[in-house]
Design a protein around this motif. Structure first.
Motif, mmCIF file in Angstrom:
data_model
loop_
_atom_site.group_PDB
_atom_site.id
_atom_site.type_symbol
_atom_site.label_atom_id
_atom_site.label_comp_id
_atom_site.label_asym_id
_atom_site.label_seq_id
_atom_site.Cartn_x
_atom_site.Cartn_y
_atom_site.Cartn_z
ATOM 1 N N LEU A 91 0.863 -1.177 0.000
ATOM 2 C CA LEU A 91 0.000 0.000 0.000
ATOM 3 C C LEU A 91 0.901 1.229 0.000
ATOM 4 C CD1 LEU A 91 -2.420 -1.013 2.914
ATOM 5 C CD2 LEU A 91 -2.711 -1.482 0.479
ATOM 6 N N TYR A 92 0.737 2.100 -0.981
ATOM 7 C CA TYR A 92 1.559 3.311 -0.945
ATOM 8 C C TYR A 92 0.690 4.541 -1.127
ATOM 9 C CZ TYR A 92 1.346 3.964 -6.024
ATOM 10 O OH TYR A 92 0.914 4.194 -7.297
ATOM 11 N N GLY A 93 1.170 5.648 -0.607
ATOM 12 C CA GLY A 93 0.420 6.889 -0.704
ATOM 13 C C GLY A 93 0.802 7.826 0.427
ATOM 14 N N PRO A 94 0.284 9.048 0.381
ATOM 15 C CA PRO A 94 0.667 10.069 1.358
ATOM 16 C C PRO A 94 0.240 9.704 2.780
ATOM 17 C CG PRO A 94 -1.133 10.839 -0.039
ATOM 18 C CD PRO A 94 -0.679 9.544 -0.608
ATOM 19 N N GLN B 176 -0.881 19.042 4.623
ATOM 20 C CA GLN B 176 0.505 18.576 4.561
ATOM 21 C C GLN B 176 0.774 17.682 3.363
ATOM 22 O OE1 GLN B 176 2.296 17.783 8.355
ATOM 23 N NE2 GLN B 176 1.869 19.958 8.510
ATOM 24 N N ILE B 177 -0.276 17.195 2.724
ATOM 25 C CA ILE B 177 -0.022 16.239 1.646
ATOM 26 C C ILE B 177 -0.151 16.855 0.267
ATOM 27 C CG2 ILE B 177 -0.676 14.201 2.966
ATOM 28 C CD1 ILE B 177 -3.377 14.292 1.419
ATOM 29 N N THR B 178 -0.682 18.073 0.186
ATOM 30 C CA THR B 178 -0.802 18.712 -1.122
ATOM 31 C C THR B 178 -0.191 20.105 -1.055
ATOM 32 O OG1 THR B 178 -3.041 19.261 -0.443
ATOM 33 C CG2 THR B 178 -2.803 17.505 -2.044
ATOM 34 N N SER C 82 -5.130 6.409 5.400
ATOM 35 C CA SER C 82 -5.797 5.152 5.776
ATOM 36 C C SER C 82 -5.071 3.855 5.412
ATOM 37 C CB SER C 82 -7.244 5.115 5.263
ATOM 38 O OG SER C 82 -7.325 4.858 3.876
ATOM 39 N N LYS C 83 -3.768 3.877 5.230
ATOM 40 C CA LYS C 83 -3.063 2.614 4.991
ATOM 41 C C LYS C 83 -3.138 1.694 6.217
ATOM 42 C CE LYS C 83 0.768 4.773 3.809
ATOM 43 N NZ LYS C 83 0.208 6.153 3.857
ATOM 44 N N TYR D 12 -2.466 1.897 -4.710
ATOM 45 C CA TYR D 12 -2.316 3.294 -4.317
ATOM 46 C C TYR D 12 -3.440 3.693 -3.375
ATOM 47 C CZ TYR D 12 -2.147 8.391 -4.709
ATOM 48 O OH TYR D 12 -2.087 9.738 -4.432
ATOM 49 N N VAL D 13 -3.086 4.188 -2.222
ATOM 50 C CA VAL D 13 -4.068 4.683 -1.259
ATOM 51 C C VAL D 13 -3.924 6.202 -1.223
ATOM 52 C CG1 VAL D 13 -4.932 4.487 1.100
ATOM 53 C CG2 VAL D 13 -3.767 2.549 0.055
#
Ligand code: ATP
Length: 266
Positions: free
Chosen positions: A56-59, A262-264, A63-64, A180-181
């Motif tokens: 699982l990957y993503g910022p 923080q993620i965008t 919710s990972k 992708y999460v």
């Protein structure tokens, strides 16, 4: 060893319905885990083997970890969670032993899921990084190769930095399903708000759709944090007035100002 503090055999009670959005991720995980467990004969007849590892990957805050916990709860799997950095920050030799111990526990507790959070701490080890990293990664790869299919151990790994992972980790038979999460879209943000507000005393002036739109670019964790900050405002009012005040639009207005994206990029 320290990493063992992170080991739970009691699955945390997170349900799929506790996670807003992420329908495709949920569905892929169901297929990957439920098919081999519930329909081994169909898979055998078709001559296919299921996946034993998913990445699982993503910022951050999208919710990972929740997803891994929900998978364990919903599929009735024992949950063994371990953080990459904790494994790596052990004495020479201890890290490898800890990795083997995690897999041993998982086999003993089968059907089970091993959740490797921050897998990049171990999985990028071949390039630079810490000196014992290579051995830890090699041990991890060996252990992954050792799990026989249909023996009821599934590996889930999570990272915010997929680009630094050693490609050997993603070979067929290892973490070969990559999901992708991502950050929540409008529907998912509404969903997350609904889930969170279900447990809150919300005033009637709140329009969830409008709030969700204003939260564009926020992670799920940030959305929850905004709700908590709004709740904090209502708590102050309640104490001041000596009676319970619900959480209003105004409380959300000031909470929205307090939480950064923080993620965008802003
Ligand atoms: P990290 O990469 O920082 O480990 P993560 O992707 O694993 O983050 P989680 O730990 O699963 O993120 O999420 C953090 C918190 O944010 C959750 O405990 C939950 O409160 C909230 N959250 C995030 N996404 C969602 C979502 N889709 N639905 C409901 N709550 C969410």
């Amino acid at each position: 060893p320290t990493a063992m503090r992170e080991v739970y055999l009691e699955p945390p009670k997170v349900r799929w319905t506790d996670i807003g959005g992420q329908d495709e991720v949920k569905q892929s995980l169901r297929e990957a885990v439920e098919w081999p467990l519930k329909h081994p004969e169909i898979m055998a007849e078709l001559g296919i083997t299921g996946t034993k590892g998913l990445l699982l990957y993503g910022p951050p805050g999208c919710s990972k970890t929740l997803t891994a916990q929900a998978l364990a709860t919903e599929a009735g799997l024992n949950f063994i969670a371990v953080k990459g950095a904790e494994i790596l920050n052990m004495y020479v030799g201890e890290s490898e032993r800890a990795v083997r111990e995690v897999f041993r526990k998982a086999r003993a507790a089968s059907p089970s899921v091993i959740f490797f959070d921050e897998i990049d701490a171990i999985g990028s080890a071949r390039e630079g990084g810490q000196s014992n990293g290579v051995n830890v990664l090699t041990t991890l790869l060996n252990e992954m190769d050792g799990i026989e299919m249909l023996r009821g151990v599934i590996i889930l790994a999570a990272t915010n930095k997929p680009e630094i992972l050693d490609p050997a980790l993603m070979r067929p038979g290892r973490l070969d399903t990559i999901l992708y999460v991502g950050p929540p879209d409008q529907l998912a943000r509404k969903d997350i708000l609904r889930i969170k507000m279900n447990k809150m005393k919300i005033s009637e002036d709140i329009d969830i759709g409008e709030l969700a739109e204003r939260m564009e670019g926020h992670s799920g964790a940030e959305i929850v944090s905004i709700c908590d900050k709004a709740g904090h405002g209502a708590m102050k009012d309640s104490l001041r007035d000596g009676k319970i005040r619900p959480i209003t639009k105004l409380h959300f207005e000031s909470a929205l100002e307090k939480v950064d994206r923080q993620i965008t990029p802003t």
